[in-house]
Structures are given as structure tokens and as C-alpha cells.
Design a protein around this motif. Structure first.
Motif, PDB file in Angstrom:
ATOM      1  N   GLU A 183      18.446 -21.468   1.627  1.00  0.00           N
ATOM      2  CA  GLU A 183      17.441 -21.260   2.578  1.00  0.00           C
ATOM      3  C   GLU A 183      18.025 -21.453   4.005  1.00  0.00           C
ATOM      4  N   ARG A 184      17.081 -21.044   5.072  1.00  0.00           N
ATOM      5  CA  ARG A 184      17.489 -21.308   6.266  1.00  0.00           C
ATOM      6  C   ARG A 184      17.241 -22.695   6.709  1.00  0.00           C
ATOM      7  N   GLU A 185      17.888 -23.611   7.815  1.00  0.00           N
ATOM      8  CA  GLU A 185      17.882 -24.850   7.878  1.00  0.00           C
ATOM      9  C   GLU A 185      16.378 -24.796   8.792  1.00  0.00           C
ATOM     10  N   PRO A 186      15.630 -26.017   8.715  1.00  0.00           N
ATOM     11  CA  PRO A 186      15.964 -27.211   7.708  1.00  0.00           C
ATOM     12  C   PRO A 186      15.487 -26.511   6.203  1.00  0.00           C
ATOM     13  N   ALA A 187      16.217 -26.929   5.372  1.00  0.00           N
ATOM     14  CA  ALA A 187      15.917 -26.531   4.011  1.00  0.00           C
ATOM     15  C   ALA A 187      15.183 -27.618   3.350  1.00  0.00           C
ATOM     16  N   THR A 188      14.168 -27.030   2.377  1.00  0.00           N
ATOM     17  CA  THR A 188      13.147 -27.455   1.490  1.00  0.00           C
ATOM     18  C   THR A 188      13.801 -28.204   0.188  1.00  0.00           C
ATOM     19  N   TYR A 189      14.720 -27.368  -0.411  1.00  0.00           N
ATOM     20  CA  TYR A 189      15.370 -27.545  -1.558  1.00  0.00           C
ATOM     21  C   TYR A 189      16.703 -27.736  -1.704  1.00  0.00           C
ATOM     22  N   ARG A 190      17.206 -28.740  -2.356  1.00  0.00           N
ATOM     23  CA  ARG A 190      18.767 -29.015  -2.592  1.00  0.00           C
ATOM     24  C   ARG A 190      19.339 -28.692  -3.896  1.00  0.00           C
ATOM     25  N   ILE A 191      20.521 -28.321  -4.038  1.00  0.00           N
ATOM     26  CA  ILE A 191      21.157 -28.093  -5.171  1.00  0.00           C
ATOM     27  C   ILE A 191      22.332 -29.031  -5.068  1.00  0.00           C
ATOM     28  N   ASP A 192      22.455 -29.613  -6.440  1.00  0.00           N
ATOM     29  CA  ASP A 192      23.403 -30.593  -6.882  1.00  0.00           C
ATOM     30  C   ASP A 192      23.873 -30.189  -8.306  1.00  0.00           C
ATOM     31  N   PHE A 193      25.074 -30.608  -8.371  1.00  0.00           N
ATOM     32  CA  PHE A 193      25.871 -30.254  -9.718  1.00  0.00           C
ATOM     33  C   PHE A 193      27.024 -31.316  -9.785  1.00  0.00           C
ATOM     34  N   VAL A 194      27.283 -31.519 -11.030  1.00  0.00           N
ATOM     35  CA  VAL A 194      28.598 -32.357 -11.678  1.00  0.00           C
ATOM     36  C   VAL A 194      29.371 -31.485 -12.477  1.00  0.00           C
ATOM     37  N   ASP A 195      30.458 -32.254 -12.746  1.00  0.00           N
ATOM     38  CA  ASP A 195      31.374 -31.612 -13.880  1.00  0.00           C
ATOM     39  C   ASP A 195      30.920 -31.946 -15.108  1.00  0.00           C
ATOM     40  N   SER A 196      29.975 -31.376 -15.918  1.00  0.00           N
ATOM     41  CA  SER A 196      29.382 -31.798 -17.190  1.00  0.00           C
ATOM     42  C   SER A 196      29.923 -30.815 -18.397  1.00  0.00           C
ATOM     43  N   TRP A 197      31.085 -30.400 -18.385  1.00  0.00           N
ATOM     44  CA  TRP A 197      31.663 -29.589 -19.111  1.00  0.00           C
ATOM     45  C   TRP A 197      32.018 -30.590 -20.275  1.00  0.00           C
TER      46      TRP A 197
END
Length: 220
Positions: free
Chosen positions: A63-77
């Protein structure tokens, strides 16, 4: 005097011999356990160059700032999974916060051809895209598809595929709510027999996270 010289010579010889033995032992240890040496392999050297060359965009548009949503990820391999039987996780989960389905666009990371589309028991609504290098890019747990997406279509990197969701983990098409909203990404490379073999998508997602496609007007 001669006796003192003889003792000194004998002691020197013993110390030299001991040093040689220690040196030989360390060389043998480094041959058996090369990771104990000072030379370490950079993890980026393990990335597949063909995959790196064709990946262009992070698979979730921002999204354009300010963003409402956040994406997070980790190494779950290779983390343990139990639904459908004991198995290993062959992908990277891009978790959306807040967990609201059907909001953030899923876009193609590469150019390619849509090889598979539709419902899977594990993946829910999924899309599989085959690239020029014959790599198979798998997008799963989507909420819905873009109306002009179909099997056999040639897509370009950045093209809208659908929206992030929480579909899957059921034989019943349309099942949602079994887990938080996220996009599962899988990357499969062909082996010598032409069979698709999963590789860890996490380091590629780390590289792509700065190359995020900005949500355009009409994408929602």
C-alpha cells in the motif's frame, strides 16, 4: 656441558615432533569437519542464479504510506506440519497483519505461463506458474483470483493474480478460517529427471522484499 647440550637437543626434538603431530591432527579434523575451518560459505552462494535472474517482484503488492497492513515472514523451511499427515513445510509463509482476507493483491513474481489453477485440499485456491527456466512458482491459500486469470495464460511479472486469503486445509472447496491470512510461496526446480524439487523460498523473499509492487488504482 655435553650432557646439558644433549638434553637440550632431545627436548627441542620432542617439542618439534609434538608440534608436527598436532598440526597433522588439525589437518585431519578440518578434512572431516570442514566447517571447523576459518573459511565459511556465504549463504548467498547457495542461491540458484536462474531463479534470482527471473524473480522481479515480491509476491504481495504494498500500500501507499501510511500502510494499514503489514507482511512478516520467517524461515519456516522444513518445519513440521501435521494436517494431512506428518510432513515438512516446503515453502515460506508471508503473514498478513491484520488478518483480513481478500485485501492485499497477489502479483506474479516472474514472467511465465499459468500451469495450474483451482482448489487443492492443502493449498486451497492456488496458482502454479511455470517460468522460462522451467521453475514452478506456487502461490497458495489465496482468497480469490483476478477475473482474467486462467490456465494456459502467459503472465508478466507484476500482473495481478488474485488476493491474499486463508483458504485450504479441506476437501470442501471454499473452506476458509483454518489458519491466519497469509500467502504460501513455494519454489520448485526441475532435477535431472525433470521432476519438480522444492527449494527454500525464504532467502529469495528476503531479497525481493525491497522490490515491492505498489498497489495501483483498480487492483482492489
Amino acid at each position: 656441558m655435553n650432557r646439558k647440550i644433549s638434553k637440550f637437543f632431545l627436548l627441542t626434538t620432542m617439542i618439534f615432533g609434538l608440534a608436527v603431530l598436532i598440526s597433522l591432527e588439525l589437518q585431519e579434523i578440518n578434512q572431516i569437519c570442514p566447517e571447523s575451518s576459518d573459511t565459511q560459505t556465504d549463504s548467498s552462494d547457495m542461491l540458484d542464479q536462474e531463479v534470482m535472474d527471473e524473480l522481479i517482484y515480491f509476491p504481495i503488492a504494498r500500500e501507499r504510506e501510511p500502510a494499514t497492513y503489514r507482511i512478516d515472514f520467517v524461515d519456516s523451511w522444513n518445519w513440521e506440519r501435521s494436517f494431512g499427515g506428518n510432513r515438512k513445510h516446503e515453502g515460506c509463509d508471508l503473514m498478513q497483519t491484520p488478518s483480513e482476507r481478500g485485501v492485499l493483491p497477489v502479483i506474479s513474481m516472474t514472467d511465465g505461463v499459468i500451469e495450474n489453477i483451482g482448489w487443492l485440499k492443502l493449498g486451497g485456491y492456488r496458482i502454479g506458474i511455470r517460468s522460462e527456466s522451467q521453475t514452478y512458482y506456487y502461490y497458495a491459500h489465496m482468497n480469490d483470483y483476478s477475473p482474467d486469470i486462467y490456465e494456459g495464460k502467459t503472465v508478466a511479472a507484476g500482473e495481478l493474480l488474485g488476493f491474499v486469503g486463508d483458504s485450504g486445509y479441506s476437501k470442501i472447496e471454499g473452506t476458509v478460517g483454518m489458519f491466519p491470512v497469509h500467502l504460501h510461496i513455494g519454489i520448485y526446480r526441475p532435477n535431472a529427471l525433470g521432476e519438480d524439487v522444492a527449494i527454500n523460498p525464504y532467502p529469495y523473499m528476503e531479497l525481493l522484499k525491497e522490490d515491492t509492487y505498489l498497489i495501483e488504482e483498480g487492483m482492489r
